[in-house]
Design a protein around this motif. Structure first.
Motif, PDB file in Angstrom:
ATOM      1  N   GLU A 173       0.913  -1.204  -0.174  1.00 52.47           N
ATOM      2  CA  GLU A 173       0.055   0.170  -0.033  1.00 52.47           C
ATOM      3  C   GLU A 173       0.778   1.283   0.046  1.00 52.47           C
ATOM      4  O   GLU A 173       1.838   1.449   0.903  1.00 52.47           O
ATOM      5  N   PHE A 174       0.661   2.013  -0.850  1.00 50.17           N
ATOM      6  CA  PHE A 174       1.102   3.551  -0.512  1.00 50.17           C
ATOM      7  C   PHE A 174       0.237   4.690  -0.875  1.00 50.17           C
ATOM      8  O   PHE A 174      -0.974   4.561  -1.325  1.00 50.17           O
ATOM      9  N   THR A 175       0.464   5.927  -0.412  1.00 49.22           N
ATOM     10  CA  THR A 175      -0.422   7.086  -0.359  1.00 49.22           C
ATOM     11  C   THR A 175       0.209   8.146  -1.205  1.00 49.22           C
ATOM     12  O   THR A 175       1.346   8.046  -1.664  1.00 49.22           O
ATOM     13  N   GLU A 176      -0.505   8.890  -1.415  1.00 50.16           N
ATOM     14  CA  GLU A 176      -0.195  10.187  -2.291  1.00 50.16           C
ATOM     15  C   GLU A 176       0.897  10.980  -1.711  1.00 50.16           C
ATOM     16  O   GLU A 176       1.740  11.559  -2.092  1.00 50.16           O
ATOM     17  N   SER A 177       1.037  11.131  -0.275  1.00 51.72           N
ATOM     18  CA  SER A 177       2.239  11.409   0.249  1.00 51.72           C
ATOM     19  C   SER A 177       3.229  10.514   0.486  1.00 51.72           C
ATOM     20  O   SER A 177       4.253  10.831   1.273  1.00 51.72           O
ATOM     21  N   ASP A 178       3.390   9.642  -0.285  1.00 52.54           N
ATOM     22  CA  ASP A 178       4.420   8.629  -0.292  1.00 52.54           C
ATOM     23  C   ASP A 178       4.779   7.565   0.695  1.00 52.54           C
ATOM     24  O   ASP A 178       5.915   7.158   1.013  1.00 52.54           O
ATOM     25  N   ASN A 179       3.499   7.552   1.996  1.00 51.84           N
ATOM     26  CA  ASN A 179       3.575   6.561   2.837  1.00 51.84           C
ATOM     27  C   ASN A 179       3.309   5.362   2.310  1.00 51.84           C
ATOM     28  O   ASN A 179       2.890   5.304   1.393  1.00 51.84           O
ATOM     29  N   SER A 180       4.135   4.198   2.754  1.00 52.60           N
ATOM     30  CA  SER A 180       3.709   2.759   2.540  1.00 52.60           C
ATOM     31  C   SER A 180       3.628   2.133   3.476  1.00 52.60           C
ATOM     32  O   SER A 180       4.107   2.120   4.731  1.00 52.60           O
ATOM     33  N   GLU A 181       3.238   0.867   3.173  1.00 49.16           N
ATOM     34  CA  GLU A 181       2.877  -0.175   4.051  1.00 49.16           C
ATOM     35  C   GLU A 181       2.964  -1.498   3.497  1.00 49.16           C
ATOM     36  O   GLU A 181       2.619  -1.717   2.223  1.00 49.16           O
ATOM     37  N   VAL A 182       3.647  -2.567   3.949  1.00 50.76           N
ATOM     38  CA  VAL A 182       3.702  -3.818   3.502  1.00 50.76           C
ATOM     39  C   VAL A 182       2.757  -4.962   4.574  1.00 50.76           C
ATOM     40  O   VAL A 182       3.171  -4.885   5.462  1.00 50.76           O
ATOM     41  N   SER A 183       2.025  -5.654   4.030  1.00 52.75           N
ATOM     42  CA  SER A 183       1.196  -6.442   4.958  1.00 52.75           C
ATOM     43  C   SER A 183       1.279  -7.862   4.277  1.00 52.75           C
ATOM     44  O   SER A 183       1.366  -8.314   3.188  1.00 52.75           O
ATOM     45  N   TYR A 184       0.960  -9.069   5.038  1.00 53.38           N
ATOM     46  CA  TYR A 184       0.940 -10.241   4.606  1.00 53.38           C
ATOM     47  C   TYR A 184       0.068 -11.288   5.504  1.00 53.38           C
ATOM     48  O   TYR A 184      -0.122 -10.693   6.837  1.00 53.38           O
ATOM     49  N   PHE A 185      -0.128 -12.305   5.402  1.00 57.78           N
ATOM     50  CA  PHE A 185      -0.949 -13.193   6.256  1.00 57.78           C
ATOM     51  C   PHE A 185      -0.848 -14.659   5.663  1.00 57.78           C
ATOM     52  O   PHE A 185      -0.702 -14.989   4.495  1.00 57.78           O
ATOM     53  N   ALA A 203      -1.327 -12.794  10.892  1.00 56.84           N
ATOM     54  CA  ALA A 203      -1.241 -11.611  10.089  1.00 56.84           C
ATOM     55  C   ALA A 203      -0.208 -10.607  10.637  1.00 56.84           C
ATOM     56  O   ALA A 203       0.067 -10.520  11.738  1.00 56.84           O
ATOM     57  N   GLY A 204       0.620 -10.079   9.715  1.00 57.85           N
ATOM     58  CA  GLY A 204       1.411  -8.678   9.955  1.00 57.85           C
ATOM     59  C   GLY A 204       1.436  -7.519   9.141  1.00 57.85           C
ATOM     60  O   GLY A 204       0.946  -7.781   7.954  1.00 57.85           O
ATOM     61  N   GLU A 205       1.773  -6.663   9.547  1.00 54.71           N
ATOM     62  CA  GLU A 205       2.030  -5.103   8.872  1.00 54.71           C
ATOM     63  C   GLU A 205       3.222  -4.493   9.388  1.00 54.71           C
ATOM     64  O   GLU A 205       3.444  -4.546  10.430  1.00 54.71           O
ATOM     65  N   HIS A 206       3.897  -3.863   8.115  1.00 58.27           N
ATOM     66  CA  HIS A 206       5.059  -3.059   8.413  1.00 58.27           C
ATOM     67  C   HIS A 206       4.839  -1.645   7.976  1.00 58.27           C
ATOM     68  O   HIS A 206       4.654  -1.744   6.688  1.00 58.27           O
ATOM     69  N   ALA A 207       4.836  -0.731   8.769  1.00 59.84           N
ATOM     70  CA  ALA A 207       4.794   0.722   8.306  1.00 59.84           C
ATOM     71  C   ALA A 207       5.066   1.838   9.311  1.00 59.84           C
ATOM     72  O   ALA A 207       5.147   1.517  10.562  1.00 59.84           O
ATOM     73  N   ASP A 208       6.026   2.844   8.784  1.00 59.55           N
ATOM     74  CA  ASP A 208       6.488   3.792   9.607  1.00 59.55           C
ATOM     75  C   ASP A 208       7.576   2.979  10.712  1.00 59.55           C
ATOM     76  O   ASP A 208       7.203   3.642  11.705  1.00 59.55           O
ATOM     77  N   GLY A 209       8.167   2.256  10.401  1.00 57.87           N
ATOM     78  CA  GLY A 209       9.023   1.568  11.216  1.00 57.87           C
ATOM     79  C   GLY A 209       8.528   0.723  12.405  1.00 57.87           C
ATOM     80  O   GLY A 209       9.265   0.186  13.376  1.00 57.87           O
ATOM     81  N   GLU A 210       7.194   0.400  12.379  1.00 54.78           N
ATOM     82  CA  GLU A 210       6.550  -0.341  13.422  1.00 54.78           C
ATOM     83  C   GLU A 210       6.116  -1.595  12.704  1.00 54.78           C
ATOM     84  O   GLU A 210       5.805  -1.943  11.373  1.00 54.78           O
ATOM     85  N   ASP A 211       6.031  -2.598  13.337  1.00 55.39           N
ATOM     86  CA  ASP A 211       5.590  -4.104  12.916  1.00 55.39           C
ATOM     87  C   ASP A 211       4.642  -4.477  13.886  1.00 55.39           C
ATOM     88  O   ASP A 211       4.862  -4.878  14.972  1.00 55.39           O
ATOM     89  N   GLU A 212       3.406  -4.824  13.265  1.00 58.85           N
ATOM     90  CA  GLU A 212       2.297  -5.425  14.116  1.00 58.85           C
ATOM     91  C   GLU A 212       1.892  -6.582  13.554  1.00 58.85           C
ATOM     92  O   GLU A 212       1.411  -6.856  12.302  1.00 58.85           O
ATOM     93  N   VAL A 213       2.275  -7.535  14.475  1.00 57.68           N
ATOM     94  CA  VAL A 213       2.120  -9.027  14.257  1.00 57.68           C
ATOM     95  C   VAL A 213       0.975  -9.484  15.358  1.00 57.68           C
ATOM     96  O   VAL A 213       1.099  -9.433  16.325  1.00 57.68           O
ATOM     97  N   ARG A 214      -0.135 -10.387  14.502  1.00 55.40           N
ATOM     98  CA  ARG A 214      -1.068 -10.936  15.306  1.00 55.40           C
ATOM     99  C   ARG A 214      -1.393 -12.256  15.059  1.00 55.40           C
ATOM    100  O   ARG A 214      -1.319 -12.829  13.574  1.00 55.40           O
ATOM    101  N   LEU A 215      -1.743 -13.168  15.949  1.00 57.32           N
ATOM    102  CA  LEU A 215      -2.173 -14.494  15.683  1.00 57.32           C
ATOM    103  C   LEU A 215      -3.525 -14.649  16.233  1.00 57.32           C
ATOM    104  O   LEU A 215      -3.752 -14.231  17.259  1.00 57.32           O
ATOM    105  N   SER A 216      -4.491 -15.303  15.339  1.00 51.07           N
ATOM    106  CA  SER A 216      -5.730 -15.228  15.892  1.00 51.07           C
ATOM    107  C   SER A 216      -6.371 -16.793  15.529  1.00 51.07           C
ATOM    108  O   SER A 216      -6.409 -17.439  14.472  1.00 51.07           O
ATOM    109  N   PRO A 217      -6.708 -17.449  16.727  1.00 55.11           N
ATOM    110  CA  PRO A 217      -7.845 -18.651  16.475  1.00 55.11           C
ATOM    111  C   PRO A 217      -8.986 -18.198  16.272  1.00 55.11           C
ATOM    112  O   PRO A 217      -9.430 -17.110  16.846  1.00 55.11           O
ATOM    113  N   GLY A 218      -9.899 -19.114  15.795  1.00 57.85           N
ATOM    114  CA  GLY A 218     -11.072 -18.577  15.574  1.00 57.85           C
ATOM    115  C   GLY A 218     -11.796 -20.007  15.158  1.00 57.85           C
ATOM    116  O   GLY A 218     -11.562 -21.103  14.944  1.00 57.85           O
TER     117      GLY A 218
END
Length: 254
Positions: A173-185, A203-218
């Motif tokens: 993902e990228f925006t008009e202001s050139d911010n970007s994000e990489v996601s995966y699952f 699932a995980g996301e990497h943007a602005d130097g932060e890594d958000e990783v989550r595990l979900s049973p369901g």
């Protein structure tokens, strides 16, 4: 090291990547129209995106609710998503989210429009390219949206073997202001006993130097031949992710 599409490649290459991934190659159309293999176990995932497109002339409506808690901060989202099959391999859709940020703000967030082209569907294996456009309809000052137009290209896959199914995907993902994000699952589902299936997603996301990783049973429950309910409990396994959450999605085809 922060991963940034802006540093990796110029804007022209990012646009070329988006157009390439989001456009179905005509040579794949014949394969995509062939329905082969058992019926999908999941129409919607807890954290990721489904690789399955709607059949021609078919609608799917999904009502979703998510709740995330991190320390003393809470965020809830109620969303309505509509998808329509233009052909058996080409689908369009939109999603309208309404958010609550703690007790400080609530309102509509950024509206998303999408197009999905199924590139391959044989022997239980499905590959789909997706393009999404998010418009800055939310109030950025209240954290109800990004305040910028965002473009995302995704490649999704699913492998169905009857009682078991595996899903995966990656997005840029990228925006008009050139911010970007990489996601995966990566996810898996297995039939337990009718009408239930057990689900596990990472699932995980990497943007602005932060890594958000989550595990979900369901768990997924079939309500009828054309409707199902999926319930998940996402758990944060990285420092930047919400500690825990709840996700509920109800989908129906007609």
């Amino acid at each position: 090291m922060q991963l940034s599409l802006h540093r990796m490649c110029p804007r022209s290459i990012k646009w070329a990547l988006l157009i390439t991934v989001c456009t179905a190659v005509p040579a794949f159309a014949d394969d995509a129209d062939e329905h082969d293999g058992p019926a999908p176990l999941l129409e919607e995932l807890i954290l990721g995106e489904s690789a399955y497109t709607q059949e021609q002339g078919e609608f799917q409506t999904t009502i979703g609710f998510t709740f995330d808690r991190e320390d003393d901060e809470k965020q809830s989202t109620l969303s309505l998503e509509m998808e329509y099959g233009i052909t058996d391999w080409l689908q369009v859709g939109f999603e309208v989210p309404y958010q609550w940020i703690d007790t400080e703000a609530d309102g509509f967030s950024d509206i998303e429009f999408s197009a999905a082209a199924r590139l391959f569907n044989q022997d239980g294996l499905t590959l789909t390219a997706v393009g999404e456009l998010a418009l800055p309809t939310g109030d950025e000052d209240d954290e109800l949206g990004e305040g910028d137009t965002a473009y995302e290209a995704m490649l999704l896959g699913a492998w169905n073997q009857g009682r078991a199914e595996v899903y995966g995907g990656v997005g840029f993902e990228f925006t008009e202001s050139d911010n970007s994000e990489v996601s995966y699952f990566l996810a898996g589902a297995i039939e337990a006993c009718d009408p239930f299936a057990l689900v596990l997603e990472l699932a995980g996301e990497h943007a602005d130097g932060e890594d958000e990783v989550r595990l979900s049973p369901g768990i997924r429950m079939l309500l009828s031949e054309d409707s199902q309910l999926i319930l998940g409990v996402p758990l944060g396994i990285s420092d930047d992710a919400a500690d825990w959450g709840i996700s509920v999605k109800f989908s129906i085809e007609f």
